[in-house]
Design a protein around this motif. Structure first.
Motif, short mmCIF file in Angstrom:
data_model
loop_
_atom_site.label_atom_id
_atom_site.label_comp_id
_atom_site.label_asym_id
_atom_site.label_seq_id
_atom_site.Cartn_x
_atom_site.Cartn_y
_atom_site.Cartn_z
N THR A 24 -36.79 25.01 9.57
CA THR A 24 -35.82 24.18 8.84
C THR A 24 -35.45 22.91 9.58
N VAL A 25 -35.58 22.87 10.90
CA VAL A 25 -35.30 21.62 11.60
C VAL A 25 -36.37 20.58 11.26
N ARG A 26 -37.58 21.03 11.00
CA ARG A 26 -38.62 20.10 10.56
C ARG A 26 -38.29 19.55 9.16
N LEU A 27 -37.73 20.41 8.31
CA LEU A 27 -37.33 19.94 6.98
C LEU A 27 -36.18 18.95 7.10
N ALA A 28 -35.22 19.25 7.97
CA ALA A 28 -34.08 18.34 8.17
C ALA A 28 -34.55 17.01 8.75
N ASP A 29 -35.49 17.04 9.69
CA ASP A 29 -36.02 15.81 10.25
C ASP A 29 -36.61 14.90 9.17
N ALA A 30 -37.16 15.52 8.12
CA ALA A 30 -37.80 14.76 7.05
C ALA A 30 -36.83 14.39 5.94
N ARG A 84 -30.60 20.37 15.11
CA ARG A 84 -30.12 19.02 14.82
C ARG A 84 -30.20 18.74 13.32
N GLY A 85 -29.26 17.95 12.85
CA GLY A 85 -29.32 17.48 11.48
C GLY A 85 -28.98 18.50 10.41
N LYS A 86 -28.45 19.66 10.80
CA LYS A 86 -28.11 20.70 9.83
C LYS A 86 -26.60 20.79 9.65
N GLN A 87 -26.18 21.43 8.57
CA GLN A 87 -24.78 21.76 8.35
C GLN A 87 -24.58 23.24 8.68
N SER A 88 -23.50 23.55 9.38
CA SER A 88 -23.22 24.94 9.75
C SER A 88 -22.10 25.51 8.88
N VAL A 89 -22.40 26.64 8.24
CA VAL A 89 -21.42 27.35 7.41
C VAL A 89 -21.33 28.78 7.91
N ALA A 90 -20.15 29.20 8.31
CA ALA A 90 -19.94 30.56 8.81
C ALA A 90 -19.43 31.44 7.68
N LEU A 91 -20.20 32.47 7.33
CA LEU A 91 -19.84 33.37 6.24
C LEU A 91 -19.94 34.81 6.69
N ASP A 92 -19.07 35.63 6.14
CA ASP A 92 -19.17 37.09 6.30
C ASP A 92 -19.82 37.61 5.03
N LEU A 93 -21.11 37.83 5.07
CA LEU A 93 -21.84 38.17 3.86
C LEU A 93 -21.60 39.61 3.40
N LYS A 94 -20.79 40.36 4.16
CA LYS A 94 -20.35 41.68 3.69
C LYS A 94 -19.10 41.57 2.82
#
Length: 376
Positions: free
Chosen positions: A26-32, A66-76
Motif C-alpha cells: 500500500t505504500v507503493r499505491l500511496a506513492d503513486a 508514509r503518505g497514509k492516513q491512520s485510523v484506529a478501530l476496535d473491529l470487535k
C-alpha cells in the motif's frame, strides 16, 4: 512528481494491515497518489512497536507507512465494524493481511464481497494457499523462507541462513502491488472487481524455481556457496592485497577476456577443464586454485582497472556504512508526525521523487476525520 504524474490519484484504498507485506504494497499505491486509509488496532499495529530507532519511531513503520492516513478501530465493536463496512462500500481496493479466517469473521468473506461489492478489488495476503493443507498455518517471514527452501540454498556449506532482510514479506508486498494494478486494468475493461489471494509461500516458491527445476529434472541439489554463485562460475569475490572484488563471468567471450586481460593467463582459456560454464562450475575448486593467487598478488585498484579494461562486471562487498555514502544511493525526504524530516531510499522507478514530502502518520491521526466523513 506533479499531480498529473500521480497515476493513482483518486483511487481509494482501505487496508487492514500490519508488519511488512501489506504495508509495502500500500505504500507503493500511496506513492503513486492513491488515498490509503490504514486501519490499526487502538494500540497501534505490530510494526509500530518493533523498535524506536528513528527519532523514537520504528524503522519498519517509518519505511512503509508514509503518505497514509491512520485510523484506529476496535473491529470487535459493532460501531467500528459498521464504519469499516461503510468505508469498504466506497473503496476501490481492500487489502488485508490478518490471520487466516479473521476477515471472514469481520463479515468480509469472498462470497460477501463478490455479492455486495462487485467493483471492489480485494487482496487477501496469506501465508499459504487457502486451498492447501497449510491454509491455517501462521506464517512469518523467516518461517516461510525456511519452509520454501530459500534457506537451503543460502549461507555457507556448513550453515543454512535466511536472507538478511524480510525477503518473503517484501516479495509478497510486491506481488500484491502488481496484482492490484492488473486488477485495476481489468476493471477498466469489464467494470468488475476481483478477489485476489497472494500467498507468501507462493512468492518464495517462485523464487526457488531454478533450484527446484535442477532437482526435479537433473536430480541435483543446489549447494550453498556463501558469496558465490551456485551455477555460474567464476562469480564470486576474490581477495586482493587490500580488499576483495566480486567478479562475474557469464559468457565464454567474457571468460576469454578475463583470462587474457585480467589474469594474463591465456593457458587457462585453453584448459579443457574450464572450457564451458558447466565445466567451470564442476571444477570450481581447481579453477579457484589458479585464480586466487593472481588476485592476491595485486591491489584491488589494479584488479578493478584490469576488469574495466576487459569489460568484465565487478562489484565491491559493501558494509552498511558504505551504503550510507554510496554514490548510486538516491534518497527521498519523509516527514515524521512531529514535523522532523529524515531521508529514506528512493523507491525504484521514481527518480523524480514524489512531489510533496509524504508524512508518516501518528497513531489514530485521522480517526475523527474518517468517522465524520463516513458517518452513518
Amino acid at each position: 512528481m506533479s499531480d498529473a504524474a500521480r497515476p493513482l490519484e483518486g483511487l481509494f484504498v482501505v487496508s487492514i494491515e500490519q508488519a511488512v507485506a501489506a504495508p509495502l504494497c500500500t505504500v507503493r499505491l500511496a506513492d503513486a497518489g492513491a488515498r490509503v486509509v490504514k486501519i490499526e488496532r487502538p494500540e497501534g499495529e505490530t510494526a509500530r512497536h518493533y523498535d524506536s530507532t528513528v527519532e523514537g519511531m520504528s524503522a519498519y513503520f517509518v519505511w512503509l507507512n508514509r503518505g497514509k492516513q491512520s485510523v484506529a478501530l476496535d473491529l470487535k465493536a459493532g460501531e467500528d465494524l459498521a464504519l469499516l463496512h461503510r468505508m469498504v462500500a466506497r473503496a476501490d481496493v481492500l487489502v488485508q493481511n490478518l490471520a487466516p479466517g479473521a476477515i471472514d469473521r469481520l463479515g468480509l468473506s469472498c462470497d460477501v464481497i463478490a455479492r455486495k461489492f462487485p467493483r471492489l478489488i480485494a487482496v487477501n495476503i496469506v501465508g499459504y494457499g487457502q486451498d492447501t493443507p497449510y491454509a491455517s498455518m501462521r506464517a512469518y517471514d523467516m518461517l516461510v523462507q525456511a519452509e520454501s527452501g530459500i534457506c537451503a540454498v543460502t549461507g555457507t556449506a556448513e550453515t543454512p541462513c535466511k536472507v538478511g532482510v524480510s525477503a518473503a514479506d517484501i516479495a509478497t508486498g510486491m506481488n500484491a502491488h502488481a496484482a492490484i494494478l492488473e486488477a485495476l486494468l481489468a476493471r477498466g475493461k469489464t467494470g468488475r472487481g476481483r478477489i485476489v489471494e497472494i500467498a507468501m509461500f507462493d512468492g518464495m516458491a517462485d523464487w526457488m524455481a531454478v533450484p527446484l527445476l535442477h532437482n526435479e529434472y537433473a536430480g541435483r541439489e543446489t549447494s550453498r556457496y556463501g558469496l558465490a554463485h551456485a551455477s555460474i562460475y567464476p562469480y564470486r569475490p576474490y581477495a586482493c592485497r587490500n580488499g576483495a572484488v566480486v567478479v562475474s563471468i557469464q559468457q565464454n567471450s567474457e571468460w576469454k577476456r578475463f583470462c587474457e586481460v585480467v589474469l594474463r593467463r591465456q593457458d587457462l582459456f585453453a584448459d579443457e577443464r574450464f572450457a564451458t560454464n558447466a565445466w567451470r562450475v564442476a571444477n570450481r575448486t581447481a579453477l579457484d586454485a589458479e585464480i586466487e593467487p593472481l588476485f592476491a598478488a595485486i591491489d584491488r585498484e589494479e584488479a578493478i582497472r584490469r576488469l574495466d579494461e576487459a569489460r568484465i562486471a565487478w562489484g565491491r562487498v559493501s558494509e552498511m556504512r558504505d551504503l550510507s555514502r554510496h554514490r548510486a544511493l538516491r534518497r527521498m525526504e519523509v516527514e515524521l508526525p512531529d514535523g522532523k524530516r529524515i531521508t529514506v531510499p528512493m523507491p525504484a522507478g521514481r527518480p523524480e521523487g514524489l512531489g510533496k514530502t509524504p508524512t508518516v502518520p501518528a497513531l489514530s491521526a485521522d480517526t475523527d476525520r474518517i468517522r465524520s466523513e463516513f458517518a452513518a
